[in-house]
Design a protein around this motif. Structure first.
Motif, short mmCIF file in Angstrom:
data_model
loop_
_atom_site.label_atom_id
_atom_site.label_comp_id
_atom_site.label_asym_id
_atom_site.label_seq_id
_atom_site.Cartn_x
_atom_site.Cartn_y
_atom_site.Cartn_z
N ILE A 70 0.85 -1.19 0.12
CA ILE A 70 0.05 -0.03 -0.08
C ILE A 70 0.96 1.18 -0.03
O ILE A 70 2.07 1.13 0.28
CB ILE A 70 -0.93 0.14 1.29
CG1 ILE A 70 -0.20 0.05 2.47
CG2 ILE A 70 -1.92 -1.11 1.20
CD1 ILE A 70 -0.87 0.13 4.01
N LEU A 71 0.46 2.52 -0.41
CA LEU A 71 1.23 3.61 -0.48
C LEU A 71 1.79 4.02 0.67
O LEU A 71 3.10 4.22 0.83
CB LEU A 71 0.41 4.71 -1.32
CG LEU A 71 0.86 5.92 -1.26
CD1 LEU A 71 2.32 5.99 -2.24
CD2 LEU A 71 0.14 7.16 -1.89
N GLU A 72 1.06 3.92 1.69
CA GLU A 72 1.74 4.25 3.00
C GLU A 72 2.92 3.62 3.43
O GLU A 72 4.06 3.96 4.09
CB GLU A 72 0.86 4.26 4.32
CG GLU A 72 1.29 4.62 5.72
CD GLU A 72 0.18 4.43 6.63
OE1 GLU A 72 0.46 5.26 7.51
OE2 GLU A 72 -0.73 4.00 6.43
N GLN A 73 2.85 2.16 3.13
CA GLN A 73 4.05 1.30 3.88
C GLN A 73 5.18 1.67 2.65
O GLN A 73 6.37 1.23 2.77
CB GLN A 73 3.61 0.02 3.73
CG GLN A 73 2.61 -0.32 5.02
CD GLN A 73 2.86 0.75 6.21
OE1 GLN A 73 3.99 0.57 6.79
NE2 GLN A 73 1.87 1.36 6.94
N HIS A 122 12.15 2.78 13.40
CA HIS A 122 12.27 1.80 12.64
C HIS A 122 11.86 0.61 13.47
O HIS A 122 11.22 -0.31 12.81
CB HIS A 122 13.65 1.65 12.34
CG HIS A 122 14.36 2.70 11.33
ND1 HIS A 122 15.58 2.61 11.29
CD2 HIS A 122 13.65 3.56 10.85
CE1 HIS A 122 15.81 3.63 10.14
NE2 HIS A 122 14.77 4.35 10.24
N LEU A 123 12.57 0.52 14.78
CA LEU A 123 11.97 -0.65 15.54
C LEU A 123 10.42 -0.64 15.78
O LEU A 123 10.00 -1.88 15.86
CB LEU A 123 12.81 -0.64 16.84
CG LEU A 123 12.55 -1.87 17.79
CD1 LEU A 123 12.89 -3.16 17.08
CD2 LEU A 123 13.41 -1.88 19.00
N LYS A 124 9.93 0.51 16.03
CA LYS A 124 8.48 0.55 16.45
C LYS A 124 7.55 -0.09 15.28
O LYS A 124 6.71 -0.59 15.48
CB LYS A 124 8.03 2.00 16.53
CG LYS A 124 6.51 2.14 17.02
CD LYS A 124 6.24 3.64 17.50
CE LYS A 124 5.00 3.80 18.02
NZ LYS A 124 4.06 3.83 16.70
N TRP A 125 8.12 0.53 14.14
CA TRP A 125 7.35 0.28 12.96
C TRP A 125 7.40 -1.46 12.43
O TRP A 125 6.48 -1.87 12.33
CB TRP A 125 7.83 1.08 11.37
CG TRP A 125 7.47 0.50 10.41
CD1 TRP A 125 6.15 1.11 9.81
CD2 TRP A 125 7.85 -0.05 9.28
NE1 TRP A 125 5.92 0.68 8.38
CE2 TRP A 125 6.88 -0.13 8.20
CE3 TRP A 125 8.94 -0.99 9.11
CZ2 TRP A 125 7.15 -0.87 6.97
CZ3 TRP A 125 9.18 -1.81 7.98
CH2 TRP A 125 8.34 -1.73 7.02
N ARG A 163 13.06 -9.56 8.50
CA ARG A 163 14.40 -9.11 8.14
C ARG A 163 14.58 -7.89 8.97
O ARG A 163 15.70 -7.61 9.72
CB ARG A 163 14.95 -9.15 6.80
CG ARG A 163 16.45 -8.73 6.59
CD ARG A 163 16.41 -8.68 5.06
NE ARG A 163 15.85 -7.34 4.57
CZ ARG A 163 15.33 -7.05 3.18
NH1 ARG A 163 15.79 -7.95 2.21
NH2 ARG A 163 14.74 -5.88 3.01
N GLN A 164 13.90 -6.77 8.71
CA GLN A 164 13.92 -5.75 9.22
C GLN A 164 14.00 -5.56 10.82
O GLN A 164 14.64 -4.88 11.58
CB GLN A 164 12.70 -4.64 8.69
CG GLN A 164 13.07 -3.09 9.04
CD GLN A 164 14.22 -2.69 8.48
OE1 GLN A 164 14.63 -2.95 7.13
NE2 GLN A 164 14.93 -1.76 8.97
N PHE A 165 12.73 -6.33 11.36
CA PHE A 165 12.56 -6.49 12.85
C PHE A 165 13.76 -7.14 13.39
O PHE A 165 14.21 -6.61 14.70
CB PHE A 165 11.25 -7.47 13.02
CG PHE A 165 11.08 -7.81 14.31
CD1 PHE A 165 10.69 -6.73 15.12
CD2 PHE A 165 11.46 -9.01 14.81
CE1 PHE A 165 10.61 -7.07 16.68
CE2 PHE A 165 11.18 -9.47 16.12
CZ PHE A 165 10.90 -8.39 17.23
N LEU A 166 14.27 -8.32 12.84
CA LEU A 166 15.52 -8.69 13.36
C LEU A 166 16.85 -7.93 13.50
O LEU A 166 17.32 -7.69 14.38
CB LEU A 166 15.90 -10.23 12.74
CG LEU A 166 14.84 -11.24 12.64
CD1 LEU A 166 15.44 -12.31 11.87
CD2 LEU A 166 14.71 -11.78 13.95
N PHE A 167 16.81 -7.19 12.44
CA PHE A 167 18.03 -6.19 12.59
C PHE A 167 17.63 -4.88 13.38
O PHE A 167 18.58 -4.47 14.29
CB PHE A 167 18.15 -5.62 11.22
CG PHE A 167 19.36 -4.51 10.87
CD1 PHE A 167 20.65 -4.73 11.25
CD2 PHE A 167 19.00 -3.27 10.71
CE1 PHE A 167 21.74 -3.80 11.44
CE2 PHE A 167 19.91 -2.25 10.93
CZ PHE A 167 21.15 -2.56 10.99
#
Length: 267
Positions: A49-52, A152-155, A115-119
C-alpha cells in the motif's frame, strides 16, 4: 550537527593500531546500513500500500544518511585519500563486512518485515550504547541515528504483530519468513576479532548483554504476534568477516553499476 565537519580530537591521538580497528569497525557499520538501505530501496513503487511504500523508502533514506556519515569517518580514519563513494562503490564483495542477514533478498512483504525486525532490535540497542562511546565521532553519529532507529523498531515490531496475529495467510507467510531468516540473526551478536578488541579497549558494549535485551524484546513481540521463538537453530556466520552469500554479488552489481561504468561521475 554537521557530522562531516565534526572534529574528533581524540582520534588524532589514536595509535595506528587503534585507528585501524576503528576504521574496520566503522566500515562494518557503514556496509551494513548501505546494504540494508539498498534492499529497502528496491521496494520503492512496489509496496503493498502507498503508506508502507513510503515508510520503507523513508527508512532506506535514514539508513543511507547514516551510511554517509560512517563512510566519511571511515575514510578519515584510513587516511589513504579514499572518499565515501570509493568505499561504497569501488570495493569487491569479499571486502564488505555486513552481516548475512541484511543482504538476504526482499522476498515477499513478510520476509522484508521480519528481516527488518531482527535487525532493528539489534541496531536500536547498539546505537543506544554507542551514544556513550568514547570516540566522539561514533557517539555523534549514533546520537543522530538513534531517534530514527527507534521509529524503525516500532514500525517493524508492529508489523510483525499484525502479520502474526492477522489472517491465516499472513501468519503462514511470517512463519515461513521466520523459518528462512532466523538462522541469520545470531551473527549480529557474534563479535569479530575487531569488535572484541574494541570492547576490551572500552569502545564497544558487551554484545552478550545486547543479545539478552534483544531476546526479551523478540519474545514480547512474538507473544503478541502468536509466534513461537525458534529453538536450537544453527546460526549462519561469515558476513562480518567477508564470507557472503551469492546474493551480495548481484546486489553490488546493481548498486555499483553507474560508478564503475562512468568512473568519477558527478551529478
Amino acid at each position: 550537527m554537521e557530522l562531516a565537519h565534526t572534529t574528533n580530537t581524540a582520534a588524532q591521538n589514536y595509535s595506528p593500531e587503534l585507528r585501524e580497528l576503528l576504521f574496520q569497525y566503522t566500515l562494518q557499520l557503514a556496509d551494513t546500513s548501505l546494504i540494508l538501505g539498498h534492499r529497502l530501496s528496491e521496494w520503492c513503487g512496489h509496496g503493498p500500500i502507498l503508506e508502507q511504500d513510503l515508510a520503507m523508502a523513508n527508512i532506506s533514506l535514514d539508513l543511507l544518511g547514516e551510511t554517509r556519515s560512517l563512510y566519511q569517518y571511515a575514510a578519515e580514519l584510513e587516511g589513504q585519500g579514499r572518499t565515501e563513494d570509493d568505499l561504497a562503490y569501488l570495493r569487491e564483495a569479499v571486502e564488505y563486512r555486513n552481516p548475512l542477514l541484511v543482504e538476504q533478498p526482499n522476498g515477499d512483504f513478510a520476509d522484508t518485515i521480519l528481516r527488518q525486525f531482527l535487525f532493528d532490535g539489534f541496531h536500536y540497542l547498539l546505537l543506544k550504547k554507542l551514544q556513550n562511546c568514547s570516540d566522539q565521532r561514533l557517539a555523534a553519529i549514533a546520537t543522530k541515528s538513534f531517534k530514527e532507529a527507534s521509529y524503525h523498531l516500532k514500525w517493524s515490531s508492529e508489523w510483525v504483530i499484525r502479520l502474526g496475529d492477522g489472517t491465516e495467510e499472513s501468519k503462514r507467510r511470517i512463519e515461513k519468513a521466520l523459518d528462512r531468516l532466523w538462522r541469520y540473526s545470531g551473527e549480529l551478536f557474534q563479535m569479530t576479532p575487531v569488535e572484541q578488541e574494541l570492547h576490551k579497549a572500552g569502545f564497544l558494549p558487551d554484545y552478550a548483554q545486547l543479545k539478552q535485551q534483544w531476546d526479551e524484546h523478540v519474545a514480547k513481540v512474538f507473544a503478541e504476534a502468536t509466534l513461537e521463538v525458534p529453538q536450537n537453530v544453527f546460526m549462519q556466520l561469515g558476513g562480518k568477516t567477508g564470507m557472503h552469500t551469492e546474493h551480495l554479488g548481484y546486489l553490488l552489481a546493481e548498486l555499483q553499476y553507474l560508478q564503475r561504468a562512468y568512473p568519477g561521475l558527478e551529478w
